[in-house]
Write an enzyme that holds these catalytic residues in place. Structure first.
Site, PDB file in Angstrom:
ATOM      1  N   ARG A 212       2.641   5.962  -3.371  1.00  0.00           N
ATOM      2  CA  ARG A 212       3.756   6.757  -3.885  1.00  0.00           C
ATOM      3  C   ARG A 212       3.909   6.585  -5.394  1.00  0.00           C
ATOM      4  NH1 ARG A 212       4.422   5.663   1.317  1.00  0.00           N
ATOM      5  NH2 ARG A 212       5.704   7.007   2.680  1.00  0.00           N
TER       6      ARG A 212
ATOM      7  N   ARG B  37      -7.002  -2.922  10.050  1.00  0.00           N
ATOM      8  CA  ARG B  37      -6.001  -3.815  10.634  1.00  0.00           C
ATOM      9  C   ARG B  37      -6.501  -4.437  11.944  1.00  0.00           C
ATOM     10  NH1 ARG B  37      -2.066  -3.343   7.056  1.00  0.00           N
ATOM     11  NH2 ARG B  37      -1.608  -1.273   6.193  1.00  0.00           N
TER      12      ARG B  37
ATOM     13  N   LYS C  50       0.824  -1.211   0.000  1.00  0.00           N
ATOM     14  CA  LYS C  50       0.000   0.000   0.000  1.00  0.00           C
ATOM     15  C   LYS C  50       0.859   1.264   0.000  1.00  0.00           C
ATOM     16  CE  LYS C  50      -2.673   1.150   3.557  1.00  0.00           C
ATOM     17  NZ  LYS C  50      -3.840   1.397   4.439  1.00  0.00           N
ATOM     18  N   SER C  51       1.918   1.289   0.810  1.00  0.00           N
ATOM     19  CA  SER C  51       2.786   2.463   0.870  1.00  0.00           C
ATOM     20  C   SER C  51       3.406   2.764  -0.489  1.00  0.00           C
ATOM     21  CB  SER C  51       3.892   2.253   1.908  1.00  0.00           C
ATOM     22  OG  SER C  51       3.365   2.134   3.203  1.00  0.00           O
TER      23      SER C  51
ATOM     24  N   ASP D  68       2.507  -0.916  11.747  1.00  0.00           N
ATOM     25  CA  ASP D  68       1.164  -1.383  11.397  1.00  0.00           C
ATOM     26  C   ASP D  68       0.909  -2.823  11.820  1.00  0.00           C
ATOM     27  OD1 ASP D  68       0.269   0.985  10.226  1.00  0.00           O
ATOM     28  OD2 ASP D  68       1.178   0.485   8.300  1.00  0.00           O
TER      29      ASP D  68
ATOM     30  N   ARG E  20      -8.427  12.254  12.892  1.00  0.00           N
ATOM     31  CA  ARG E  20      -6.983  12.109  13.048  1.00  0.00           C
ATOM     32  C   ARG E  20      -6.270  13.450  12.928  1.00  0.00           C
ATOM     33  NH1 ARG E  20      -5.400   7.121   9.254  1.00  0.00           N
ATOM     34  NH2 ARG E  20      -3.382   7.447  10.265  1.00  0.00           N
TER      35      ARG E  20
ATOM     36  N   LYS F 298      -3.310   6.331  14.903  1.00  0.00           N
ATOM     37  CA  LYS F 298      -3.584   5.611  13.661  1.00  0.00           C
ATOM     38  C   LYS F 298      -5.077   5.727  13.343  1.00  0.00           C
ATOM     39  CE  LYS F 298       0.401   4.069  12.211  1.00  0.00           C
ATOM     40  NZ  LYS F 298       0.867   4.341  10.825  1.00  0.00           N
TER      41      LYS F 298
END
Length: 448
Positions: A36, A404, A31-32, A329, A131, A356
């Site tokens: 990007r 998660r 995902k990261s 995570d 958040r 988170k």
């Protein structure tokens, strides 16, 4: 209302796996790196083809946002193709940018918007709107951008990007790959050297991808630990094809399940092995886990390999705080693994979990307590008393719109003696499309 909030709640009782898990699988793309890849491709000049992009809701929000900024993004077969606009040539978005549940997308996009001469408004779902954004908007203001947020520095957020962005020199008070990446992204369209110091090395996907797209990045170790990362702006990104490896954070859930369901043995193909993302594997090995790497290789600048996982007896572990950035995570599902180990585990330095998708530290403790596991929070540490085998289970888990936590609760249910009620699996597809289907393909019997 955000599209993510329109997902129908999906409660489920998860029973112990009816058989050992077995099979050969590939988890969704990282995902990261997927976030990007879309952003960098949109900022590049030319056409980028992305192979293995994670097609979860979070990443699709990034695609929508980059389209709104003028990039041409389309799916061709199983690949994604991006015609970039180039640094400094983005369009002002005509509508509000809805980032759904993705804090990564929201914070990184703040970096892009901060150094472009435009006004934009960003929002998200109920979870993301809770958040805090101050730790990214505060330092980004140094480049000349102006941010307007709700009370508590929360979304919705309006940003007026700098007409002539200034380079930023900033030392992160707390290690954060998201904040670091946002500041580096702003620096791409600033005149001069942007320099970010981090006290502890965090995941370096941004630095790797900058180099992949032709931007020099200087990384210098600092006396006393940490490092300084510098980029010279304005920069030019040249389009490059990207292969996205399997997400190690997603792989954590089938790995944990295979370790806890007796007799299991599975193979995960093409998992990302970036050393700044493998803290969970190191920790599990310290617990005695049978993890074997095969076919190690490099794809798109990132180390990749196949991972064979075999169930066995596990012992308690003391995880040092400096390991947190490499597995931030994965702590909820690690806590589930610790619940089945022999002895008392201590997971240290988890302050970052409090900001988170939910307060993951408290929520993880609640998940364990509800299922008969003795757990204590001491400051920023989580202490888990292992059951030396299957946890009791039988509890109900509140997931707080956190994917998660939901998947960690499923792993608990597969390993526990009594069924575990998960209040909502509807948000799992934000990061792991097809999670239940993949686990059932291994024999988990979820929902059967």
């Amino acid at each position: 209302m955000s599209r993510t909030e329109q997902i129908k709640p999906a409660p489920l009782d998860v029973h112990a796996s009816p058989r050992p898990l077995s099979g050969d699988i590939a988890v969704p793309g990282d995902k990261s790196i997927s976030h990007r890849a879309l952003m960098f491709a949109g900022l590049a000049q030319g056409t980028t083809r992305i192979v293995g992009l994670l097609e979860g809701e979070d990443v699709l929000r990034t695609a929508d946002a980059m389209r709104a900024l003028g990039a041409d993004i389309r799916r061709e077969g199983r690949d994604w193709v991006v015609d970039g606009r180039g640094i400094g040539s983005l369009d002002e978005p005509a509508d509000v940018l809805d980032m759904g549940n993705s804090g990564t997308a929201a914070r990184l996009l703040c970096g892009i918007l901060a150094s472009h001469d435009m006004t934009a408004v960003m929002t998200g779902d109920g979870s993301l709107r809770k958040r805090p954004m101050r730790r990214v908007t505060g330092p980004l203001a140094e480049c000349g951008a102006t941010f307007l947020t709700r009370s508590g520095d929360r979304l919705p957020l309006a940003v007026r990007g700098a007409a002539q962005a200034r380079p930023i020199s900033y030392r992160l008070p707390v290690a954060s790959a998201q904040v670091k990446s946002a500041l580096l992204l702003a620096g791409l369209n600033a005149s001069g050297l942007t320099r970010i110091e981090e006290p502890v090395a965090t995941r370096d996907h941004t630095e790797n991808m900058l180099r992949h797209f032709g931007v020099p990045v200087d990384v210098t170790p600092l006396e006393g630990g940490g490092c300084a990362i510098s980029v010279q702006g304005p920069a030019r990104l040249a389009a490059r094809d990207v292969i996205v490896p399997g997400d190690p954070s997603s792989a954590a859930f089938p790995i944990a399940a295979a370790l806890l369901v007796p007799g299991s043995s599975i193979l995960l193909r093409g998992v990302g092995l970036n050393p700044l993302r493998t803290g969970l594997l190191q920790t599990l090995r310290e617990m005695g886990a049978d993890l074997r790497l095969e076919n190690e290789r490099v794809e798109g600048g990132e180390p990749v390999g196949d991972l064979r996982v075999t169930a066995g007896t596990l012992t308690a572990v003391d995880v040092p705080p400096e390991r947190a950035p490499s597995m931030i995570d994965e702590y909820p599902v690690l806590a589930v693994v610790c619940a089945a180990a022999n002895g008392r585990s201590r997971l240290r330095g988890l302050a970052e979990l409090r900001v988170k998708e939910s307060d993951r530290l408290s929520a993880t403790a609640a998940l364990l307590e509800a299922n008969g596991v003795s757990v204590t929070i001491e400051g920023d540490d989580l202490l888990v008393s292992g059951c030396g085998g299957p946890p009791p289970g039988g509890g109900s888990v509140a997931t707080h719109m956190d994917h998660r936590l939901a998947m960690s609760a499923v792993v608990m249910g597969l390993a526990a003696r009594q069924p575990v009620h998960v209040d909502d699996l509807g948000f799992v597809d934000t990061s792991f499309p097809g999670f239940v289907r993949l686990m059932n393909g291994l024999g988990a019997g979820i929902g059967a």
